[in-house]
Scaffold this motif. Structure first.
Motif, PDB file in Angstrom:
ATOM      1  N   VAL A  83       0.840  -1.206   0.000  1.00 18.91           N
ATOM      2  CA  VAL A  83       0.000   0.000   0.000  1.00 18.91           C
ATOM      3  C   VAL A  83       0.873   1.254   0.000  1.00 18.91           C
ATOM      4  N   LEU A  84       1.910   1.230   0.818  1.00 17.26           N
ATOM      5  CA  LEU A  84       2.791   2.389   0.924  1.00 17.26           C
ATOM      6  C   LEU A  84       3.536   2.642  -0.382  1.00 17.26           C
ATOM      7  N   SER A  85       4.024   1.599  -1.010  1.00 14.87           N
ATOM      8  CA  SER A  85       4.774   1.749  -2.259  1.00 14.87           C
ATOM      9  C   SER A  85       3.916   2.335  -3.374  1.00 14.87           C
ATOM     10  N   ILE A  86       2.697   1.812  -3.518  1.00 17.30           N
ATOM     11  CA  ILE A  86       1.787   2.326  -4.555  1.00 17.30           C
ATOM     12  C   ILE A  86       1.457   3.796  -4.289  1.00 17.30           C
ATOM     13  N   SER A  87       1.198   4.118  -3.036  1.00 14.30           N
ATOM     14  CA  SER A  87       0.849   5.495  -2.673  1.00 14.30           C
ATOM     15  C   SER A  87       2.010   6.452  -2.943  1.00 14.30           C
ATOM     16  N   LEU A  88       3.221   6.043  -2.593  1.00 11.99           N
ATOM     17  CA  LEU A  88       4.394   6.895  -2.812  1.00 11.99           C
ATOM     18  C   LEU A  88       4.679   7.068  -4.299  1.00 11.99           C
ATOM     19  N   PHE A  89       4.418   6.014  -5.066  1.00  9.56           N
ATOM     20  CA  PHE A  89       4.646   6.099  -6.514  1.00  9.56           C
ATOM     21  C   PHE A  89       3.698   7.118  -7.148  1.00  9.56           C
ATOM     22  N   VAL A  90       2.446   7.141  -6.672  1.00 15.36           N
ATOM     23  CA  VAL A  90       1.447   8.066  -7.218  1.00 15.36           C
ATOM     24  C   VAL A  90       1.633   9.475  -6.642  1.00 15.36           C
ATOM     25  N   PHE A  91       1.861   9.549  -5.333  1.00  9.04           N
ATOM     26  CA  PHE A  91       2.023  10.839  -4.650  1.00  9.04           C
ATOM     27  C   PHE A  91       3.334  10.830  -3.851  1.00  9.04           C
ATOM     28  N   PRO A  92       4.450  11.196  -4.476  1.00 11.93           N
ATOM     29  CA  PRO A  92       5.740  11.216  -3.760  1.00 11.93           C
ATOM     30  C   PRO A  92       5.742  12.162  -2.556  1.00 11.93           C
ATOM     31  N   GLN A  93       4.796  13.097  -2.526  1.00 13.70           N
ATOM     32  CA  GLN A  93       4.712  14.026  -1.387  1.00 13.70           C
ATOM     33  C   GLN A  93       4.470  13.298  -0.064  1.00 13.70           C
ATOM     34  N   LEU A  94       3.966  12.071  -0.134  1.00 14.60           N
ATOM     35  CA  LEU A  94       3.650  11.305   1.075  1.00 14.60           C
ATOM     36  C   LEU A  94       4.873  10.647   1.699  1.00 14.60           C
ATOM     37  N   TYR A  95       6.028  10.778   1.067  1.00 16.09           N
ATOM     38  CA  TYR A  95       7.243  10.118   1.546  1.00 16.09           C
ATOM     39  C   TYR A  95       7.670  10.718   2.883  1.00 16.09           C
ATOM     40  N   GLY A  96       7.900   9.854   3.873  1.00 15.38           N
ATOM     41  CA  GLY A  96       8.473  10.275   5.144  1.00 15.38           C
ATOM     42  C   GLY A  96       7.610  11.281   5.901  1.00 15.38           C
ATOM     43  N   GLU A  97       8.279  12.225   6.554  1.00 17.10           N
ATOM     44  CA  GLU A  97       7.573  13.216   7.352  1.00 17.10           C
ATOM     45  C   GLU A  97       6.696  14.123   6.493  1.00 17.10           C
ATOM     46  N   GLY A  98       7.135  14.366   5.262  1.00 15.96           N
ATOM     47  CA  GLY A  98       6.380  15.249   4.370  1.00 15.96           C
ATOM     48  C   GLY A  98       6.768  16.713   4.493  1.00 15.96           C
ATOM     49  N   TYR A  99       7.761  17.019   5.326  1.00 13.79           N
ATOM     50  CA  TYR A  99       8.156  18.422   5.486  1.00 13.79           C
ATOM     51  C   TYR A  99       8.737  18.978   4.187  1.00 13.79           C
ATOM     52  N   HIS A 100       9.380  18.113   3.395  1.00 18.22           N
ATOM     53  CA  HIS A 100       9.912  18.552   2.099  1.00 18.22           C
ATOM     54  C   HIS A 100       8.781  18.995   1.180  1.00 18.22           C
ATOM     55  N   ALA A 101       7.645  18.304   1.266  1.00 17.07           N
ATOM     56  CA  ALA A 101       6.491  18.660   0.437  1.00 17.07           C
ATOM     57  C   ALA A 101       5.877  19.983   0.898  1.00 17.07           C
ATOM     58  N   ILE A 102       5.822  20.183   2.229  1.00 18.44           N
ATOM     59  CA  ILE A 102       5.289  21.445   2.761  1.00 18.44           C
ATOM     60  C   ILE A 102       6.165  22.603   2.305  1.00 18.44           C
ATOM     61  N   GLN A 103       7.485  22.465   2.436  1.00 21.02           N
ATOM     62  CA  GLN A 103       8.385  23.540   2.020  1.00 21.02           C
ATOM     63  C   GLN A 103       8.260  23.801   0.534  1.00 21.02           C
ATOM     64  N   SER A 104       8.034  22.735  -0.232  1.00 22.73           N
ATOM     65  CA  SER A 104       7.896  22.888  -1.681  1.00 22.73           C
ATOM     66  C   SER A 104       6.666  23.715  -2.043  1.00 22.73           C
TER      67      SER A 104
END
Length: 426
Positions: free
Chosen positions: A268-289
């Motif tokens: 489940v995690l792999s499919i989700s990360l492949f579709v939405f890389p923003q979900l990787y880890g803490e997600g702080y990189h996505a927030i800053q982006s």
């Protein structure tokens, strides 16, 4: 003054001095642990996330590898002992005989790091809280004079750890009070003030920068109705997060073979990360982006679908990360959900209703609001987010929205992942 009174006074003075000394030690060790875990996580998460974006097949490998390593560490190094998260801290403070064993310091530290850097969609905050609480718990056992200060010393460790992670001593103090202790004693004030002062001093020496570099200059009264709407939506989203965590944990608990949990969770995690890389880890990189690139965007259909997909999936992948053996909690996911929720709402209002509101403000307020509702600790959320951004311009609207979100969540579902007991009907 008679001799008995003098002896009693001297004894109290010795207890006070020893309490201050042990609080200094707890504060320093807890802050050092929190900072070390934070820096290590940031460093390795950036490396592994970059490699996964370049080689997407790593989205499949990383989760199963990380969860497998954690499983074998628990099996062989930590003797099959489960990590229960913050509930362990509650159990310890509520029982005179039950203490946090010292192995929980390396256990939560290592497992929290491995969970996040290999893509687990959670954060290191709860791992830090339990590890630093254990520092306080171990310290209270070392000398008889500390036996009566068990909760206070555990809270001192937690407060220092939160201070180190979020650069906010007030958030550390409030979290220790709102979530862990719920009572203030003279010993609590002394030990926790000393611990957070040490932690904040260490941050100053190391010249730690705020996690999110944002420039917030103003807010407008006309946005108040929209702030209220954000508070209500944040409360609803926090309940969705809480229910997801409880639901998937209960379902995965029924799977008897642990490696099946890992394989299912990783899938489940792999499919989700492949579709939405923003979900990787803490997600702080996505927030800053999105802070850097999306603040002035117009809401397109593609962007709306992306944001809605992230808001729906984040609680699910966080829950599955935890249910399949990952170490973490709802701190980072709440901040992540709040940022995307605030941005989505602001862009929607600006695009279709010409509200002319500031998206960045809604992102920051949303982060605090979802966290407030998720852990039922509005004042912790306020100072934590203000500390994250090193900006108090939005203090008043954050206060209002955090209270609205908390009571909206409590009205819908009165429990959090911390307070829920499987013995109680939900």
């Amino acid at each position: 003054m008679n001799k008995t009174a003098q002896i009693k006074k001297n004894h109290q003075l010795i207890k006070f001095k020893k309490l201050v000394i042990v609080s200094i030690l707890i504060g320093f060790l807890s802050a050092l642990l929190g900072l070390t875990l934070k820096k290590a996580t940031e460093y390795y998460e950036e490396i592994f996330f970059h490699q996964a974006t370049v080689n997407p097949w790593l989205y499949v490998l990383f989760p199963v590898f990380g969860l497998s390593v954690i499983y074998f560490l628990r099996l062989y190094m930590f003797k099959k002992k489960e990590n229960k998260g913050i509930k362990e801290v509650f159990e310890s403070t509520q029982s005179k005989s039950k203490n946090l064993p010292s192995y929980k310091i390396p256990s939560h530290t290592i497992n929290g790091l491995l969970t996040v850097i290999f893509g687990g969609s959670t954060g290191i905050e709860v791992s830090t809280v339990v590890a630093t609480a254990t520092i306080g718990s171990v310290a209270h056992e070392k000398e008889n004079v500390f036996r009566q200060y068990k909760t206070e010393l555990i809270c001192a460790g937690v407060a220092a750890g939160i201070t180190a992670l979020f650069s906010s001593p007030i958030a550390g103090l409030l979290f220790a009070y709102e979530v862990i202790s719920n009572k203030v004693t003279r010993a609590f004030i002394i030990s926790n003030l000393v611990a957070v002062s040490l932690a904040y001093g260490l941050l100053a020496i190391l010249n730690e920068e705020p996690l999110f570099a944002v420039s917030i200059t103003t807010w407008h009264l006309r946005a108040i109705p929209y702030f209220i709407l954000l508070g209500i939506l944040a409360g609803i989203n926090s309940v969705y997060l809480t229910r997801c965590v409880l639901f998937f944990k209960s379902r995965f608990a029924k799977i008897e073979v642990h490696y099946y949990k890992i394989l299912l969770g990783s899938l489940v995690l792999s499919i989700s990360l492949f579709v939405f890389p923003q979900l990787y880890g803490e997600g702080y990189h996505a927030i800053q982006s999105i802070v850097n690139t999306q603040a002035n965007s117009t809401l397109t259909l593609t962007l709306a679908i992306t944001f809605i997909g992230i808001l729906i999936l984040k609680p699910i992948v966080t829950s599955i990360t935890l249910a399949s053996g990952g170490d973490g909690g709802v701190f980072a996911p709440s901040l992540f959900i709040g940022a995307f929720l605030g941005l989505l709402l602001s862009l929607f209002l600006n695009t279709f209703f010409h509200a002319n509101i500031i998206p960045l403000n809604f992102m920051v307020i949303g982060m605090a609001a979802v966290l407030s509702a998720s852990i039922h600790a509005p004042f912790t959320a306020i100072f934590l987010v203000c500390g994250l951004t090193n900006n108090y311009t939005l203090f008043v609207p954050i206060l209002v929205v955090c209270l609205i979100s908390k009571y909206t969540a409590k009205r819908i579902y009165p429990k959090t992942v911390y307070t829920f007991s499987p013995n109680l009907s939900n």
